[in-house]
Enzyme design. Structure first.
Site, PDB file in Angstrom:
ATOM      1  N   LYS A   1      42.690  35.289  44.504  1.00 28.17           N
ATOM      2  CA  LYS A   1      43.850  36.054  44.017  1.00 28.17           C
ATOM      3  C   LYS A   1      44.885  36.230  45.135  1.00 28.17           C
ATOM      4  O   LYS A   1      46.078  35.996  44.933  1.00 28.17           O
ATOM      5  CB  LYS A   1      43.402  37.431  43.479  1.00 28.17           C
ATOM      6  CG  LYS A   1      42.460  37.326  42.276  1.00 28.17           C
ATOM      7  CD  LYS A   1      42.083  38.670  41.706  1.00 28.17           C
ATOM      8  CE  LYS A   1      41.102  39.455  42.543  1.00 28.17           C
ATOM      9  NZ  LYS A   1      39.764  38.841  42.653  1.00 28.17           N
ATOM     10  N   THR A   2      44.409  36.605  46.311  1.00 29.04           N
ATOM     11  CA  THR A   2      45.317  36.769  47.452  1.00 29.04           C
ATOM     12  C   THR A   2      45.920  35.415  47.828  1.00 29.04           C
ATOM     13  O   THR A   2      47.117  35.309  48.123  1.00 29.04           O
ATOM     14  CB  THR A   2      44.546  37.363  48.656  1.00 29.04           C
ATOM     15  OG1 THR A   2      43.882  38.536  48.220  1.00 29.04           O
ATOM     16  CG2 THR A   2      45.470  37.679  49.809  1.00 29.04           C
TER      17      THR A   2
ATOM     18  N   ASP B   1      46.754  44.500  46.768  1.00 26.56           N
ATOM     19  CA  ASP B   1      45.371  44.169  46.449  1.00 26.56           C
ATOM     20  C   ASP B   1      44.648  45.446  46.001  1.00 26.56           C
ATOM     21  O   ASP B   1      45.107  46.545  46.316  1.00 26.56           O
ATOM     22  CB  ASP B   1      44.707  43.592  47.708  1.00 26.56           C
ATOM     23  CG  ASP B   1      43.508  42.734  47.378  1.00 26.56           C
ATOM     24  OD1 ASP B   1      43.206  42.549  46.182  1.00 26.56           O
ATOM     25  OD2 ASP B   1      42.864  42.235  48.320  1.00 26.56           O
TER      26      ASP B   1
ATOM     27  N   THR C   1      39.854  43.547  40.875  1.00 18.73           N
ATOM     28  CA  THR C   1      38.581  43.047  40.363  1.00 18.73           C
ATOM     29  C   THR C   1      38.193  43.859  39.123  1.00 18.73           C
ATOM     30  O   THR C   1      37.221  43.546  38.451  1.00 18.73           O
ATOM     31  CB  THR C   1      37.473  43.232  41.424  1.00 18.73           C
ATOM     32  OG1 THR C   1      37.559  44.566  41.943  1.00 18.73           O
ATOM     33  CG2 THR C   1      37.621  42.244  42.568  1.00 18.73           C
TER      34      THR C   1
ATOM     35  N   ARG D   1      35.299  31.569  48.409  1.00 23.95           N
ATOM     36  CA  ARG D   1      35.023  32.348  49.628  1.00 23.95           C
ATOM     37  C   ARG D   1      33.561  32.195  50.046  1.00 23.95           C
ATOM     38  O   ARG D   1      33.252  32.061  51.227  1.00 23.95           O
ATOM     39  CB  ARG D   1      35.350  33.824  49.395  1.00 23.95           C
ATOM     40  CG  ARG D   1      35.219  34.660  50.655  1.00 23.95           C
ATOM     41  CD  ARG D   1      35.458  36.125  50.378  1.00 23.95           C
ATOM     42  NE  ARG D   1      36.832  36.380  50.006  1.00 23.95           N
ATOM     43  CZ  ARG D   1      37.256  37.509  49.425  1.00 23.95           C
ATOM     44  NH1 ARG D   1      36.398  38.468  49.153  1.00 23.95           N
ATOM     45  NH2 ARG D   1      38.522  37.686  49.131  1.00 23.95           N
TER      46      ARG D   1
END
Ligand code: ADE
Length: 336
Positions: free
Chosen positions: A64-65, A109, A158, A218
């Site tokens: 997302k980032t 975020d 999230t 990740r």
């Protein structure tokens, strides 16, 4: 978050910045989201407007980032990054907003952790680019209104369900759900990372890492780095399939990508609570994990694998979870 989880998150963050894709060409997967965003950005550029506000949600580590960085790079906009918990007071938000320039992108975020007061200030800022600040208290209190430049807010979470509906409805550019990647996409991501880090890796080893990555970039990048360490200590310079296997076994990651904590969660449901359903709070106490970690880190992938169900009465281990853990399900007399 436990100390170990915090350390892990910090390490993941620094890892991310070296390996983070800069443009659309390097961003692998999430094809439908990319297509939509490209159109949105191109149309905004043609109109010489700032793109409309965007909301990204989905499990941690899916990019997302990274998407926010890619959008900023591709539209040559400045990106200012902050997070829900970092904005404690209205003054913090006011200072961030008043320092934005035209077409800057503000990335928030963990948006589900914004407090109510901050949200109230954010609404008019998003909708009509006005910042309303109350000065003073009681009868002498006054509201001053500042006009903000045309900016784009990109928020990520999230936990979409925790976002208030007035906030959700203000993302006029759209709300996008990021999904787990395919194994093939993860292989491409790991290959790209290996090239950037000058690591040589066999095709079979790529496959092994991808299969155990929880289909999450990740995690895949972290496993690549741990495998690289292992190979280096063994004085080798190629990640072979065998080396990948050995290093992942040492990390207690099984063939589905589950780690000790995931297995412990399932085993607790099965052994202590007869397979469930068991309430989240009880499960958190029994496993010494915190509720947010269970909900945001462990559960999404266990649900994706079909090992765990969230029911109105609590969490349930599925027959598949029993099979994976090699435990006989009460409804069967043999393993399936
Ligand atoms: N790293 C994190 N997300 C990524 C993606 N979608 N493509 C390539 N590298 C990534």
């Amino acid at each position: 978050m436990t100390e170990a989880a915090r350390k892990q998150a910090k390490e993941d963050k620094s890892l991310d910045s070296t390996l983070r894709p800069q443009g659309w060409k390097e961003y692998i997967g999430q094809e439908n989201i990319k297509k939509n965003l490209k159109i949105l950005l191109e149309a905004a550029e043609e109109r010489k407007e700032a793109p409309e506000h965007l909301l990204f949600y989905g499990p941690a580590g899916l990019g997302k980032t990274t998407l926010a960085h890619v959008i900023a790079n591709e539209s040559k906009a400045n990106l200012k990054v902050t997070s829900g918990p970092a904005i404690e007071k209205v003054g913090d938000l006011a200072s961030i907003l008043t320092n934005l320039g035209p077409k800057d992108i503000l990335f928030i975020d963990e948006a589900h952790r914004l407090n109510k007061m901050i949200e109230e200030v954010l609404y008019p800022a998003m909708e009509s680019r006005s910042l309303n600040i109350i000065i003073g208290k009681g009868p002498s209190a006054r509201t001053i209104q500042l006009e903000l430049p045309a900016f784009t807010l990109i928020a990520a979470t999230t936990r979409i369900a925790l976002l208030s509906s007035p906030l959700r409805s203000r993302f006029s550019g759209g709300t996008f759900k990021l999904d787990f990647y395919t194994i093939d996409e993860i292989k491409q991501i790991v290959k790209r990372s290996a090239d950037i880090l000058s690591i040589k890796i066999e095709e079979d080893a790529l496959q092994k890492i991808a299969e155990r990555s929880r289909r999450t970039p990740r995690v895949a990048n972290r496993l690549l780095k741990r495998t690289r360490d292992f190979v280096q200590v063994k004085k080798q310079n190629l990640i072979t399939s065998g080396m990948a296997e050995e290093s992942l076994a040492l990390l207690n990651i099984d063939e589905k990508g589950l780690e000790n904590a995931d297995r412990n969660l399932l085993l607790t449901i099965i052994k202590k609570f007869g397979g469930g359903p068991v309430g989240l709070q009880t499960l958190a106490s029994a496993t010494s994990e915190d509720i947010a970690t269970i909900e945001e880190v462990y559960e999404p992938f266990l649900i994706q694998l079909g090992f765990l169900e969230r029911t109105p009465r609590g969490r349930l281990a599925t027959p598949r979870a029993y099979t994976h853990l090699r435990i006989k399900h009460p409804s069967q007399d043999k393993l399936i």
